[in-house]
Design a protein around this motif. Structure first.
Motif, PDB file in Angstrom:
ATOM      1  N   THR A 159      12.995   7.405   7.245  1.00 21.71           N
ATOM      2  CA  THR A 159      12.706   6.887   8.587  1.00 21.71           C
ATOM      3  C   THR A 159      12.204   7.997   9.506  1.00 21.71           C
ATOM      4  OG1 THR A 159      14.318   5.094   8.430  1.00 21.71           O
ATOM      5  CG2 THR A 159      13.726   5.827  10.637  1.00 21.71           C
ATOM      6  N   GLY A 160      11.143   7.687  10.259  1.00 25.76           N
ATOM      7  CA  GLY A 160      10.579   8.650  11.201  1.00 25.76           C
ATOM      8  C   GLY A 160       9.651   9.666  10.571  1.00 25.76           C
ATOM      9  N   THR A 161       9.324   9.495   9.284  1.00 28.17           N
ATOM     10  CA  THR A 161       8.425  10.425   8.595  1.00 28.17           C
ATOM     11  C   THR A 161       7.130   9.721   8.225  1.00 28.17           C
ATOM     12  OG1 THR A 161       9.098   9.934   6.314  1.00 28.17           O
ATOM     13  CG2 THR A 161      10.506  11.446   7.574  1.00 28.17           C
ATOM     14  N   PRO A 162       6.079  10.491   7.929  1.00 33.16           N
ATOM     15  CA  PRO A 162       4.799   9.867   7.548  1.00 33.16           C
ATOM     16  C   PRO A 162       4.827   9.182   6.180  1.00 33.16           C
ATOM     17  CG  PRO A 162       4.500  12.156   8.256  1.00 33.16           C
ATOM     18  CD  PRO A 162       5.969  11.946   8.061  1.00 33.16           C
ATOM     19  N   LEU A 164       7.169   6.994   5.086  1.00 39.45           N
ATOM     20  CA  LEU A 164       8.073   5.851   5.083  1.00 39.45           C
ATOM     21  C   LEU A 164       7.573   4.756   4.137  1.00 39.45           C
ATOM     22  CD1 LEU A 164      10.476   4.199   6.223  1.00 39.45           C
ATOM     23  CD2 LEU A 164       8.940   3.421   8.039  1.00 39.45           C
ATOM     24  N   LEU A 165       6.297   4.447   4.226  1.00 35.04           N
ATOM     25  CA  LEU A 165       5.704   3.435   3.349  1.00 35.04           C
ATOM     26  C   LEU A 165       4.944   4.150   2.228  1.00 35.04           C
ATOM     27  CD1 LEU A 165       4.415   0.902   6.023  1.00 35.04           C
ATOM     28  CD2 LEU A 165       6.560   0.829   4.734  1.00 35.04           C
ATOM     29  N   PRO A 166       5.363   3.991   0.974  1.00 36.83           N
ATOM     30  CA  PRO A 166       4.805   4.778  -0.129  1.00 36.83           C
ATOM     31  C   PRO A 166       3.288   4.698  -0.283  1.00 36.83           C
ATOM     32  CG  PRO A 166       6.786   3.630  -0.833  1.00 36.83           C
ATOM     33  CD  PRO A 166       6.456   3.105   0.525  1.00 36.83           C
ATOM     34  N   GLU A 167       2.698   3.553   0.019  1.00 35.02           N
ATOM     35  CA  GLU A 167       1.276   3.385  -0.238  1.00 35.02           C
ATOM     36  C   GLU A 167       0.434   3.368   1.038  1.00 35.02           C
ATOM     37  OE1 GLU A 167       0.104   3.643  -3.283  1.00 35.02           O
ATOM     38  OE2 GLU A 167       2.184   3.853  -3.962  1.00 35.02           O
ATOM     39  N   LEU A 168       0.993   3.895   2.120  1.00 36.37           N
ATOM     40  CA  LEU A 168       0.240   4.052   3.368  1.00 36.37           C
ATOM     41  C   LEU A 168       0.414   5.489   3.859  1.00 36.37           C
ATOM     42  CD1 LEU A 168       1.091   0.739   5.279  1.00 36.37           C
ATOM     43  CD2 LEU A 168      -1.047   1.294   4.114  1.00 36.37           C
ATOM     44  N   GLY A 169      -0.502   5.956   4.687  1.00 33.24           N
ATOM     45  CA  GLY A 169      -0.377   7.291   5.240  1.00 33.24           C
ATOM     46  C   GLY A 169      -1.104   8.335   4.416  1.00 33.24           C
ATOM     47  N   PRO A 170      -0.933   9.609   4.790  1.00 27.86           N
ATOM     48  CA  PRO A 170      -1.724  10.691   4.181  1.00 27.86           C
ATOM     49  C   PRO A 170      -1.412  10.941   2.706  1.00 27.86           C
ATOM     50  CG  PRO A 170      -0.004  11.589   5.608  1.00 27.86           C
ATOM     51  CD  PRO A 170      -0.033  10.106   5.845  1.00 27.86           C
ATOM     52  N   LEU A 171      -0.241  10.530   2.235  1.00 32.25           N
ATOM     53  CA  LEU A 171       0.119  10.782   0.836  1.00 32.25           C
ATOM     54  C   LEU A 171       0.172   9.497   0.017  1.00 32.25           C
ATOM     55  CD1 LEU A 171       2.810  13.575   1.201  1.00 32.25           C
ATOM     56  CD2 LEU A 171       0.457  13.809   0.473  1.00 32.25           C
ATOM     57  N   SER A 172      -0.594   8.533   0.429  1.00 34.32           N
ATOM     58  CA  SER A 172      -0.637   7.268  -0.297  1.00 34.32           C
ATOM     59  C   SER A 172      -0.993   7.500  -1.761  1.00 34.32           C
ATOM     60  CB  SER A 172      -1.679   6.346   0.341  1.00 34.32           C
ATOM     61  OG  SER A 172      -1.897   5.206  -0.455  1.00 34.32           O
ATOM     62  N   GLY A 173      -0.165   6.963  -2.651  1.00 31.40           N
ATOM     63  CA  GLY A 173      -0.440   7.049  -4.074  1.00 31.40           C
ATOM     64  C   GLY A 173      -0.115   8.362  -4.729  1.00 31.40           C
ATOM     65  N   ARG A 174       0.564   9.269  -4.022  1.00 29.87           N
ATOM     66  CA  ARG A 174       0.821  10.594  -4.583  1.00 29.87           C
ATOM     67  C   ARG A 174       2.116  10.689  -5.378  1.00 29.87           C
ATOM     68  NH1 ARG A 174      -3.311  13.002  -5.623  1.00 29.87           N
ATOM     69  NH2 ARG A 174      -2.232  14.992  -5.642  1.00 29.87           N
ATOM     70  N   GLY A 175       2.924   9.642  -5.373  1.00 24.30           N
ATOM     71  CA  GLY A 175       4.139   9.676  -6.181  1.00 24.30           C
ATOM     72  C   GLY A 175       5.349  10.137  -5.399  1.00 24.30           C
ATOM     73  N   VAL A 176       6.514   9.782  -5.891  1.00 21.67           N
ATOM     74  CA  VAL A 176       7.774  10.063  -5.193  1.00 21.67           C
ATOM     75  C   VAL A 176       7.997  11.562  -5.008  1.00 21.67           C
ATOM     76  CG1 VAL A 176      10.285   9.813  -5.287  1.00 21.67           C
ATOM     77  CG2 VAL A 176       8.822   7.924  -6.026  1.00 21.67           C
ATOM     78  N   ALA A 181       8.658  15.879  -1.168  1.00 19.40           N
ATOM     79  CA  ALA A 181       8.562  17.323  -0.917  1.00 19.40           C
ATOM     80  C   ALA A 181       8.026  17.617   0.480  1.00 19.40           C
ATOM     81  CB  ALA A 181       7.681  17.978  -1.967  1.00 19.40           C
ATOM     82  N   THR A 182       7.143  16.748   0.991  1.00 17.21           N
ATOM     83  CA  THR A 182       6.551  17.003   2.310  1.00 17.21           C
ATOM     84  C   THR A 182       7.543  16.805   3.445  1.00 17.21           C
ATOM     85  OG1 THR A 182       5.759  14.733   2.607  1.00 17.21           O
ATOM     86  CG2 THR A 182       4.305  16.279   1.438  1.00 17.21           C
ATOM     87  N   ILE A 183       8.663  16.150   3.181  1.00 16.18           N
ATOM     88  CA  ILE A 183       9.679  15.961   4.230  1.00 16.18           C
ATOM     89  C   ILE A 183      10.934  16.778   3.926  1.00 16.18           C
ATOM     90  CG2 ILE A 183       8.808  13.695   4.888  1.00 16.18           C
ATOM     91  CD1 ILE A 183      11.129  12.427   3.345  1.00 16.18           C
ATOM     92  N   GLY A 184      10.764  17.784   3.071  1.00 16.04           N
ATOM     93  CA  GLY A 184      11.868  18.711   2.799  1.00 16.04           C
ATOM     94  C   GLY A 184      12.873  18.236   1.778  1.00 16.04           C
TER      95      GLY A 184
END
Length: 253
Positions: A159-162, A164-176, A181-184
């Motif tokens: 919550t509150g991170t880019p 939140l939705l796995p297939e939307l945003g800058p890392l769409s489709g990049r895997g869990v 890793a981008t949120i620490g």
């Protein structure tokens, strides 16, 4: 005394035997239902029921306006479950397909604030009803259905991170692994539990197989460095299309 075997079961068993003995080869058209009904001395509806049983089993296939054929078994490929797919910043299936010169893609729909069912809450170590992001995937190989997945992530983590939705945003489709890793959050390991199952009507429809066909359901859960589950998923793999193999690294002294 035991009851007599219904005629349609007797006929379907005999047709199965004749196909196994090579009377009709894969891809070959069977005689018409009217011809077979006469040969077996039954009505057309009994013969139809016998063939429908074999169609459900995946042995026959009906082609509109053409007739009934012995189903050609689909080509079966090996699906290697390995951590290398995640290391390459991709889904394991798409990485495997790419190595074989094939194209992998997927369609996905995410649902935020989905209350965690009891069994999912237990796998994620959260309370029943706690908010999660549920994502349903349909994976394709060269444009054809290959596998399904239903993923759950606790919103307390994202919550509150880019991401939140796995297939939307800058890392769409990049895997869990890469998204977390981008949120620490460092994903340390995954646990997979494969179990045999039968395809439900919905799964069969999405995978292009028959209801009741054999599938493997892989229960996969990712854990961070503290052993906290950060994602869990049920992956449905059709047995007729994929042989599942696990690649296990060997430690060297």
């Amino acid at each position: 005394m035991p009851s007599e075997v219904p005629p349609y079961l007797r006929i379907s068993d005999d047709l199965r035997r004749r196909i196994a003995e090579g009377e009709w080869r894969p891809g070959e058209r069977l005689p018409s239902r009217a011809q077979l009904a006469v040969a077996y001395g039954v009505g057309a509806n009994v013969l139809q029921r016998a063939q429908e049983r074999l169609i459900t089993e995946g042995l026959l296939e009906g082609r509109a306006g053409s007739g009934t054929y012995v189903r050609t078994p689909p080509e079966r490929h090996r699906m290697v479950r390995s951590r290398h797919g995640e290391r390459r910043g991709d889904s394991p299936l798409r990485a495997e397909l790419r190595d074989r010169g094939r194209t992998g893609s997927w369609e996905a729909n995410s649902y935020a604030r989905t209350p965690a069912p009891e069994h999912i809450a237990r796998r994620l170590g959260i309370g029943t009803g706690d908010p999660t992001v549920r994502t349903c995937y349909e994976f394709l190989a060269d444009g054809r259905p290959a596998q399904l997945s239903e993923s759950w992530e606790p919103m307390a983590v994202t919550t509150g991170t880019p991401v939140l939705l796995p297939e939307l945003g800058p890392l769409s489709g990049r895997g869990v692994v890469e998204r977390m890793a981008t949120i620490g959050v460092t994903v340390d390991f995954a646990v997979e539990v494969p179990r045999p199952a039968r395809a439900t009507q919905e799964q069969a429809h999405l995978l292009g197989i028959s209801t009741g066909d054999q599938v493997t359901v892989i229960e996969r859960t990712y854990y961070d460095l503290d052993g906290r589950p950060v994602e869990t998923a049920d992956i449905v793999v059709p047995e007729a299309l994929w042989e599942i193999a696990y690649e296990i690294p060997v430690e060297r002294n």
